[in-house]
Design a protein around this motif. Structure first.
Motif: not given
Length: 225
Positions: A175-178, A210-211, A216-218
């Motif tokens: 969900i965090a990946y979304l 860490p990355t 912060p955002e892709e």
């Protein structure tokens, strides 16, 4: 106990993050660990291949026991260290059933998310089709709506009820990946509330990729989902 453990992992990988969260929840800090760089191909290094011949991360070992599937590693940790840290598998049959159901449904979410985010990376240019892109995006949209509905209906703030369980350990990283890829918070308010409410949970905060802190955002690949 933790000194007998080794984890090879990659930043931002939901499977790796699951294992890290489980280790934190079970109070197993101090394990041997090494962060590897996917972009440099370090997941195909001899060190990884010796533990995981598939050349994938995570690669996890406790004493002589190797568990490279993240769900297997998480459930193993709960079974072996059930009396330590936070209990992640409920005793109540109904709660346990819900936990397992949501936990394994998380695999569908992860796959449909990957089908959209990594389509251009996985599919050769000559084999790409607009119809496939459309189909993958529609499938992910339907999947996210399911999770929004689950959280809307309850019975609690967590995925399997009123307590944090292995379902949250397994699915929260996906969900965090979304949201890493800019899923719209306003479009899915319950899912966004769940995501934001757990950011400060110690096991999640301390293991935050860490990355992601550095960038912060892709790209906004999911902002229209």
């Amino acid at each position: 106990m933790a000194k007998d453990m080794t984890l090879l992992w990659g930043s931002g990988s939901p499977p790796c993050w699951r294992v890290q969260i489980a280790l934190e929840e079970k109070k197993l800090q101090g394990y041997n660990q090494k962060m590897l760089d996917f972009m440099k191909g370090e997941h195909k290094s001899k060190q990884v291949m010796d533990m995981n011949p598939r050349g994938q991360l995570p690669a996890f070992k406790h004493k002589d026991h190797v568990l490279n599937e993240s769900y297997a590693a998480c459930l193993y940790l709960e079974k072996q260290f059930g009396g330590q840290g936070n209990k992640l598998v409920p005793e109540c049959a109904a709660e346990q059933a819900m936990m397992y159901q949501r936990m394994f449904e998380g695999l569908a979410l992860n796959q449909k998310m990957a089908d959209v985010i990594y389509y251009e990376w996985k599919v050769p240019e000559g084999e790409r089709h607009d119809s496939a892109v459309k189909r993958n995006r529609e499938a992910l949209t339907a999947e996210i709506k399911l999770w929004e509905g689950y959280l809307s209906k309850g019975p609690g703030p967590f995925l399997a009820g009123k307590t944090f369980t292995m379902a949250d350990v397994a699915v929260y990283p996906s969900i965090a990946y979304l949201y890493r890829f800019q899923l719209c918070e306003e479009r899915y308010p319950k899912l966004a509330a769940y995501y934001n409410s757990l950011k400060e949970r110690p096991s999640i905060k301390v293991s935050w990729p860490p990355t992601w802190l550095e960038t912060p955002e892709e790209t906004g690949k999911l902002k229209d989902i």
